[in-house]
Scaffold this motif. Structure first.
Motif, PDB file in Angstrom:
ATOM      1  N   SER A  48       0.838  -1.206   0.000  1.00 38.95           N
ATOM      2  CA  SER A  48       0.000   0.000   0.000  1.00 38.95           C
ATOM      3  C   SER A  48       0.868   1.250   0.000  1.00 38.95           C
ATOM      4  O   SER A  48       0.525   2.261  -0.632  1.00 38.95           O
ATOM      5  CB  SER A  48      -0.918   0.001   1.228  1.00 38.95           C
ATOM      6  OG  SER A  48      -1.824  -1.094   1.176  1.00 38.95           O
ATOM      7  N   ASN A 108       2.109   1.778  -3.559  1.00 43.15           N
ATOM      8  CA  ASN A 108       1.027   2.274  -4.407  1.00 43.15           C
ATOM      9  C   ASN A 108       0.735   3.750  -4.141  1.00 43.15           C
ATOM     10  O   ASN A 108       0.500   4.524  -5.066  1.00 43.15           O
ATOM     11  CB  ASN A 108      -0.234   1.436  -4.187  1.00 43.15           C
ATOM     12  CG  ASN A 108      -0.126   0.047  -4.799  1.00 43.15           C
ATOM     13  OD1 ASN A 108       0.595  -0.154  -5.774  1.00 43.15           O
ATOM     14  ND2 ASN A 108      -0.815  -0.915  -4.218  1.00 43.15           N
ATOM     15  N   ARG A 109       0.742   4.163  -2.879  1.00 44.56           N
ATOM     16  CA  ARG A 109       0.489   5.572  -2.554  1.00 44.56           C
ATOM     17  C   ARG A 109       1.639   6.449  -3.036  1.00 44.56           C
ATOM     18  O   ARG A 109       1.414   7.540  -3.564  1.00 44.56           O
ATOM     19  CB  ARG A 109       0.285   5.731  -1.049  1.00 44.56           C
ATOM     20  CG  ARG A 109       0.297   7.178  -0.570  1.00 44.56           C
ATOM     21  CD  ARG A 109      -0.706   8.065  -1.297  1.00 44.56           C
ATOM     22  NE  ARG A 109      -2.067   7.857  -0.846  1.00 44.56           N
ATOM     23  CZ  ARG A 109      -3.088   8.649  -1.198  1.00 44.56           C
ATOM     24  NH1 ARG A 109      -2.874   9.683  -2.006  1.00 44.56           N
ATOM     25  NH2 ARG A 109      -4.311   8.398  -0.772  1.00 44.56           N
ATOM     26  N   ASN A 149       1.125   6.863  -6.609  1.00 46.66           N
ATOM     27  CA  ASN A 149      -0.255   7.222  -6.948  1.00 46.66           C
ATOM     28  C   ASN A 149      -0.875   6.261  -7.960  1.00 46.66           C
ATOM     29  O   ASN A 149      -1.529   6.662  -8.919  1.00 46.66           O
ATOM     30  CB  ASN A 149      -0.324   8.667  -7.478  1.00 46.66           C
ATOM     31  CG  ASN A 149      -0.238   9.682  -6.361  1.00 46.66           C
ATOM     32  OD1 ASN A 149      -0.649   9.422  -5.237  1.00 46.66           O
ATOM     33  ND2 ASN A 149       0.316  10.850  -6.669  1.00 46.66           N
ATOM     34  N   ARG A 206      -3.191   2.608  -7.888  1.00 47.16           N
ATOM     35  CA  ARG A 206      -4.006   1.857  -6.939  1.00 47.16           C
ATOM     36  C   ARG A 206      -3.529   0.417  -6.751  1.00 47.16           C
ATOM     37  O   ARG A 206      -3.513  -0.105  -5.635  1.00 47.16           O
ATOM     38  CB  ARG A 206      -5.463   1.854  -7.403  1.00 47.16           C
ATOM     39  CG  ARG A 206      -6.445   1.336  -6.361  1.00 47.16           C
ATOM     40  CD  ARG A 206      -7.859   1.477  -6.853  1.00 47.16           C
ATOM     41  NE  ARG A 206      -8.251   2.866  -6.990  1.00 47.16           N
ATOM     42  CZ  ARG A 206      -8.818   3.578  -6.020  1.00 47.16           C
ATOM     43  NH1 ARG A 206      -9.033   3.032  -4.846  1.00 47.16           N
ATOM     44  NH2 ARG A 206      -9.155   4.829  -6.232  1.00 47.16           N
ATOM     45  N   THR A 218       3.471   3.311   9.362  1.00 46.58           N
ATOM     46  CA  THR A 218       2.266   3.327   8.546  1.00 46.58           C
ATOM     47  C   THR A 218       0.993   3.372   9.395  1.00 46.58           C
ATOM     48  O   THR A 218       1.030   3.239  10.611  1.00 46.58           O
ATOM     49  CB  THR A 218       2.216   2.095   7.636  1.00 46.58           C
ATOM     50  OG1 THR A 218       2.252   0.910   8.453  1.00 46.58           O
ATOM     51  CG2 THR A 218       3.378   2.071   6.673  1.00 46.58           C
ATOM     52  N   SER A 271       0.487   7.551   5.940  1.00 45.46           N
ATOM     53  CA  SER A 271      -0.823   6.960   5.704  1.00 45.46           C
ATOM     54  C   SER A 271      -1.025   6.709   4.218  1.00 45.46           C
ATOM     55  O   SER A 271      -0.984   7.647   3.417  1.00 45.46           O
ATOM     56  CB  SER A 271      -1.948   7.873   6.218  1.00 45.46           C
ATOM     57  OG  SER A 271      -3.208   7.400   5.766  1.00 45.46           O
ATOM     58  N   ALA A 272      -1.241   5.453   3.861  1.00 43.52           N
ATOM     59  CA  ALA A 272      -1.540   5.132   2.468  1.00 43.52           C
ATOM     60  C   ALA A 272      -2.931   5.614   2.087  1.00 43.52           C
ATOM     61  O   ALA A 272      -3.225   5.822   0.912  1.00 43.52           O
ATOM     62  CB  ALA A 272      -1.436   3.620   2.246  1.00 43.52           C
ATOM     63  N   GLU A 273      -3.796   5.822   3.090  1.00 43.36           N
ATOM     64  CA  GLU A 273      -5.159   6.277   2.825  1.00 43.36           C
ATOM     65  C   GLU A 273      -5.191   7.761   2.483  1.00 43.36           C
ATOM     66  O   GLU A 273      -5.835   8.167   1.518  1.00 43.36           O
ATOM     67  CB  GLU A 273      -6.042   6.007   4.048  1.00 43.36           C
ATOM     68  CG  GLU A 273      -6.281   4.539   4.327  1.00 43.36           C
ATOM     69  CD  GLU A 273      -7.121   3.873   3.250  1.00 43.36           C
ATOM     70  OE1 GLU A 273      -8.017   4.546   2.689  1.00 43.36           O
ATOM     71  OE2 GLU A 273      -6.874   2.686   2.956  1.00 43.36           O
ATOM     72  N   THR A 274      -4.511   8.575   3.272  1.00 36.96           N
ATOM     73  CA  THR A 274      -4.596  10.029   3.117  1.00 36.96           C
ATOM     74  C   THR A 274      -3.407  10.638   2.382  1.00 36.96           C
ATOM     75  O   THR A 274      -3.480  11.781   1.924  1.00 36.96           O
ATOM     76  CB  THR A 274      -4.697  10.711   4.487  1.00 36.96           C
ATOM     77  OG1 THR A 274      -3.450  10.526   5.195  1.00 36.96           O
ATOM     78  CG2 THR A 274      -5.831  10.106   5.315  1.00 36.96           C
ATOM     79  N   GLY A 275      -2.305   9.887   2.283  1.00 36.73           N
ATOM     80  CA  GLY A 275      -1.105  10.431   1.669  1.00 36.73           C
ATOM     81  C   GLY A 275      -0.206  11.168   2.650  1.00 36.73           C
ATOM     82  O   GLY A 275       0.828  11.721   2.243  1.00 36.73           O
ATOM     83  N   ARG A 324       3.821  11.404   2.476  1.00 35.31           N
ATOM     84  CA  ARG A 324       4.296  11.058   1.135  1.00 35.31           C
ATOM     85  C   ARG A 324       5.364  12.016   0.642  1.00 35.31           C
ATOM     86  O   ARG A 324       6.430  11.585   0.171  1.00 35.31           O
ATOM     87  CB  ARG A 324       3.124  11.029   0.152  1.00 35.31           C
ATOM     88  CG  ARG A 324       3.529  10.669  -1.281  1.00 35.31           C
ATOM     89  CD  ARG A 324       2.308  10.645  -2.206  1.00 35.31           C
ATOM     90  NE  ARG A 324       2.679  10.245  -3.553  1.00 35.31           N
ATOM     91  CZ  ARG A 324       3.045  11.094  -4.517  1.00 35.31           C
ATOM     92  NH1 ARG A 324       3.113  12.406  -4.256  1.00 35.31           N
ATOM     93  NH2 ARG A 324       3.368  10.650  -5.729  1.00 35.31           N
TER      94      ARG A 324
END
Length: 199
Positions: free
Chosen positions: A38, A41-42, A45, A47, A142, A175-179, A182
């Motif tokens: 994850s 992927n983040r 960018n 999926r 993470t 966070s892979a959800e919110t970025g 990054r």
């Protein structure tokens, strides 16, 4: 960093299968199910370039992802999954150790841990091992979106203490959800990819 190209290249189970194009490599080490795929992927960018799995221990090879034709992310087999046989764990250990100690193109290891929980015994062992062999490392914590922002500093402090990280070791909540994290992580990776005196 602007991502113009990202592709999966190979799942290597043996040293002689590793790419020979001499591009620098950024490796990801962490326990099974900590979110390494994850994270990749983040970062790019995309999926589903790095395949995520709800089944811990699924990554059993060195998975290479070529980014911008300039470097690789290398996803190492996850450690610490009890349902894997002892023989399999030994085999993975040899593969990971041989890669980390012998890969001349390795520039940085991202040691991926779970921000929500104290580091496991396997996390501490990996941190000690990386320090012992003086391998350039950044720690990425993470799942930062899973706890309240007010609790993040104390969790980071616990990780730094438990892993006995030097004050100058990079520790990034991610966070892979919110970025979250990054851009900071990309900045550190880009610095690591810059040619040094040894190159």
């Amino acid at each position: 960093m602007k991502i113009t190209q990202a592709e999966f290249v190979i799942s290597a189970a043996k040293r002689d299968q590793l790419p020979k194009d001499a591009l620098p490599e950024i490796a990801l080490a962490g326990r099974s199910n900590v979110g390494k795929s994850s994270l990749i992927n983040r970062m790019i960018n995309r999926r589903n370039l790095a395949r995520t799995s709800s089944v811990p221990g699924k990554t059993q090879t060195l998975n290479y992802y070529r980014i911008n034709e300039a470097f690789y992310f290398v996803d190492l087999p996850g450690y610490g999954y009890a349902k894997v046989s002892k023989a399999q764990r030994v085999q993975w250990g040899k593969l990971i150790e041989g890669y980390l100690l012998g890969r001349e193109y390795l520039k940085l290891v991202l040691h991926v841990v779970d921000l929500r929980h104290p580091p496991t015994a396997d996390d501490r062992m990996m941190a000690d091992w990386l320090k012992h062999f003086d391998i350039p490392t950044a720690v990425v914590a993470t799942k930062a979106d899973k706890i309240s922002k007010g609790r993040v500093p104390s969790h980071l402090k616990r990780i730094r203490q438990d892993l006995e990280l030097a004050s100058d070791t990079m520790l990034i909540p991610f966070s892979a959800e919110t970025g979250q994290g990054r851009e900071e992580l990309w900045e550190y990776i880009q610095q690591s990819l810059m040619p040094g005196p040894q190159d």
